[in-house]
Each structure stands twice: as C-alpha cells, then as structure tokens.
Design a protein around this motif. Structure first.
Motif, PDB file in Angstrom:
ATOM      1  N   LEU A  45       0.770  -1.207   0.151  1.00  0.00           N
ATOM      2  CA  LEU A  45       0.020  -0.053   0.070  1.00  0.00           C
ATOM      3  C   LEU A  45       0.891   1.139   0.060  1.00  0.00           C
ATOM      4  N   VAL A  46       0.360   2.034  -0.721  1.00  0.00           N
ATOM      5  CA  VAL A  46       1.195   3.554  -0.972  1.00  0.00           C
ATOM      6  C   VAL A  46       0.172   4.594  -0.947  1.00  0.00           C
ATOM      7  N   GLN A  47       0.309   5.693  -0.395  1.00  0.00           N
ATOM      8  CA  GLN A  47      -0.408   6.776  -0.361  1.00  0.00           C
ATOM      9  C   GLN A  47       0.101   8.075  -0.972  1.00  0.00           C
ATOM     10  N   VAL A  48      -0.165   8.521  -2.138  1.00  0.00           N
ATOM     11  CA  VAL A  48       0.207   9.859  -2.639  1.00  0.00           C
ATOM     12  C   VAL A  48      -0.871  10.784  -2.642  1.00  0.00           C
ATOM     13  N   GLY A  49      -0.884  11.913  -1.896  1.00  0.00           N
ATOM     14  CA  GLY A  49      -2.087  12.939  -1.682  1.00  0.00           C
ATOM     15  C   GLY A  49      -3.428  12.049  -1.357  1.00  0.00           C
ATOM     16  N   GLN A  50      -4.436  11.927  -2.036  1.00  0.00           N
ATOM     17  CA  GLN A  50      -5.681  11.608  -1.598  1.00  0.00           C
ATOM     18  C   GLN A  50      -5.691  10.248  -2.414  1.00  0.00           C
ATOM     19  N   ILE A  51      -4.918   9.343  -2.730  1.00  0.00           N
ATOM     20  CA  ILE A  51      -4.956   8.227  -3.410  1.00  0.00           C
ATOM     21  C   ILE A  51      -4.141   7.184  -2.791  1.00  0.00           C
ATOM     22  N   LEU A  52      -5.002   6.016  -2.668  1.00  0.00           N
ATOM     23  CA  LEU A  52      -4.414   4.965  -1.637  1.00  0.00           C
ATOM     24  C   LEU A  52      -4.295   3.874  -3.075  1.00  0.00           C
ATOM     25  N   PHE A  53      -2.798   3.525  -3.055  1.00  0.00           N
ATOM     26  CA  PHE A  53      -2.639   2.402  -4.218  1.00  0.00           C
ATOM     27  C   PHE A  53      -2.477   1.472  -3.432  1.00  0.00           C
ATOM     28  N   ILE A  54      -3.300   0.348  -4.091  1.00  0.00           N
ATOM     29  CA  ILE A  54      -3.162  -1.011  -3.322  1.00  0.00           C
ATOM     30  C   ILE A  54      -2.542  -2.082  -4.439  1.00  0.00           C
ATOM     31  N   GLY A  55      -1.467  -2.469  -4.364  1.00  0.00           N
ATOM     32  CA  GLY A  55      -0.803  -3.403  -5.282  1.00  0.00           C
ATOM     33  C   GLY A  55      -0.645  -4.980  -4.849  1.00  0.00           C
ATOM     34  N   GLY A  56      -1.017  -5.866  -5.650  1.00  0.00           N
ATOM     35  CA  GLY A  56      -1.019  -7.123  -5.582  1.00  0.00           C
ATOM     36  C   GLY A  56      -1.504  -8.031  -6.706  1.00  0.00           C
ATOM     37  N   SER A  57      -1.546  -9.394  -6.432  1.00  0.00           N
ATOM     38  CA  SER A  57      -1.977 -10.149  -7.579  1.00  0.00           C
ATOM     39  C   SER A  57      -3.633 -10.138  -7.652  1.00  0.00           C
ATOM     40  N   ASP A  58      -4.211 -10.555  -8.733  1.00  0.00           N
ATOM     41  CA  ASP A  58      -5.623 -10.741  -8.811  1.00  0.00           C
ATOM     42  C   ASP A  58      -6.182 -11.299  -7.502  1.00  0.00           C
ATOM     43  N   ALA A  59      -5.706 -12.316  -7.179  1.00  0.00           N
ATOM     44  CA  ALA A  59      -6.165 -13.083  -6.006  1.00  0.00           C
ATOM     45  C   ALA A  59      -6.194 -12.291  -4.774  1.00  0.00           C
ATOM     46  N   ALA A  60      -5.010 -11.660  -4.457  1.00  0.00           N
ATOM     47  CA  ALA A  60      -4.934 -11.094  -3.409  1.00  0.00           C
ATOM     48  C   ALA A  60      -5.788  -9.521  -3.369  1.00  0.00           C
ATOM     49  N   LEU A  61      -5.927  -9.009  -4.646  1.00  0.00           N
ATOM     50  CA  LEU A  61      -6.635  -7.721  -4.493  1.00  0.00           C
ATOM     51  C   LEU A  61      -8.285  -8.156  -4.776  1.00  0.00           C
ATOM     52  N   ALA A  62      -8.753  -9.356  -5.055  1.00  0.00           N
ATOM     53  CA  ALA A  62      -9.969  -9.675  -5.285  1.00  0.00           C
ATOM     54  C   ALA A  62     -11.058  -9.217  -3.841  1.00  0.00           C
ATOM     55  N   PRO A  63     -10.685  -9.488  -2.630  1.00  0.00           N
ATOM     56  CA  PRO A  63     -11.596  -9.085  -1.446  1.00  0.00           C
ATOM     57  C   PRO A  63     -11.528  -7.492  -1.239  1.00  0.00           C
ATOM     58  N   PHE A  64     -10.638  -6.985  -1.954  1.00  0.00           N
ATOM     59  CA  PHE A  64     -10.676  -5.264  -1.711  1.00  0.00           C
ATOM     60  C   PHE A  64     -11.498  -4.724  -3.138  1.00  0.00           C
ATOM     61  N   ARG A  65     -11.853  -5.232  -3.986  1.00  0.00           N
ATOM     62  CA  ARG A  65     -12.415  -4.675  -5.318  1.00  0.00           C
ATOM     63  C   ARG A  65     -13.628  -4.007  -4.904  1.00  0.00           C
ATOM     64  N   ALA A  66     -14.539  -4.529  -4.110  1.00  0.00           N
ATOM     65  CA  ALA A  66     -15.906  -3.665  -3.898  1.00  0.00           C
ATOM     66  C   ALA A  66     -15.879  -2.615  -3.020  1.00  0.00           C
ATOM     67  N   THR A  67     -14.842  -2.370  -2.376  1.00  0.00           N
ATOM     68  CA  THR A  67     -14.726  -1.299  -1.272  1.00  0.00           C
ATOM     69  C   THR A  67     -14.260   0.088  -2.143  1.00  0.00           C
ATOM     70  N   ALA A  68     -15.253   0.964  -2.154  1.00  0.00           N
ATOM     71  CA  ALA A  68     -15.177   2.301  -3.005  1.00  0.00           C
ATOM     72  C   ALA A  68     -14.214   3.098  -2.696  1.00  0.00           C
ATOM     73  N   MET A  69     -13.951   3.301  -1.132  1.00  0.00           N
ATOM     74  CA  MET A  69     -13.146   4.448  -0.700  1.00  0.00           C
ATOM     75  C   MET A  69     -12.773   4.238   0.812  1.00  0.00           C
TER      76      MET A  69
END
Length: 139
Positions: A45-69
């Motif tokens: 996870l990396v934050q620049v300004g008001q953007i939270l970048f979340i990096g990972g594999s498709d499988a790792a990111l899957a549980p976080f896709r539905a969260t809007a903000m």
C-alpha cells in the motif's frame, strides 16, 4: 468525531505500483505520504495525496475490489457506535491493521467504505477535518 481525509482507492498489479506512484508524485508535486507492505494479505500500500494505491495479485486484490473508498477518521470507536444509527451496517468490526485500526461499513446507499484510524496520522491528512454531529443522525 471527525473525518480527516477521503482516499480514492486504486488497485493495480504489484509490478505496476512503482510507475503509478511516480506519476502521481510528479503530478501532485508531493512525495509518498505512507508506504508499507502487508504480507499477511500479500499487498503493498502506498498513499500519494488522496490516492491509496493497493498493489497485489488478482487473487490478493479480489477481497478489496468492492470497497469504493477509505475514510480516515479521528475516532473509529465513535464512528462504530454512530454509523448504525444512520442506517449503515458494519460488515467487519474494528480490527488491527498495520497503520492502526479499521472496519468495513456498508453505507445506507450501499457503498462499501473502509473506515480507518491511524496510530500516527500524517499531518497532511487533516485536509477535511469534517466534524460529524451524531445529533443530526440521518436515521
């Protein structure tokens, strides 16, 4: 109770995170505000300004896709008590995360929002400092 900041979440492959972060550092003219690996979730996870970048594999990111903000708040426990009175539903209660504590909430309109309270908030994250008045519940 205050909302300190609202972060837009940008999920991307781990190998793309460095280039995206560099692009937004240059665009915003400010450096990374927060950066950490979350090995338990296989994320970076990396934050620049008001953007939270979340990096990972498709499988790792899957549980976080539905969260809007992400809403950064000053008192997570107070929000946990208040939000159900507005018609929101706490899906995942307060838990420890690398930056402090968080919870997952379905707002009354259906939006999934992560609420987070950092143990050591960055001073620049006090951009909104919006006071929430529980007496004006939307319930």
């Amino acid at each position: 109770m205050r909302i300190r900041n609202v972060l837009v979440r940008r999920l991307l492959p781990l190998e793309a995170i460095d280039a995206a972060v560099a692009e937004y550092e240059a665009l915003f003219g400010e450096p990374v505000r927060l950066q950490f690996d979350y090995p338990e979730m296989e994320l970076r996870l990396v934050q620049v300004g008001q953007i939270l970048f979340i990096g990972g594999s498709d499988a790792a990111l899957a549980p976080f896709r539905a969260t809007a903000m992400t809403f950064m708040v000053d008192d997570l426990a107070a929000f946990a008590a208040y939000l159900p009175t507005t018609g929101a539903t706490i899906l995942d209660g307060i838990q420890r995360v690398p930056t402090g504590r968080n919870m997952l909430v379905r707002q009354r309109d259906g939006t999934l929002v992560e609420y987070v309270e950092h143990d050591s908030p960055h001073p620049a994250d006090a951009v909104l400092v919006h006071a929430v008045d529980p007496a004006r519940s939307a319930g």
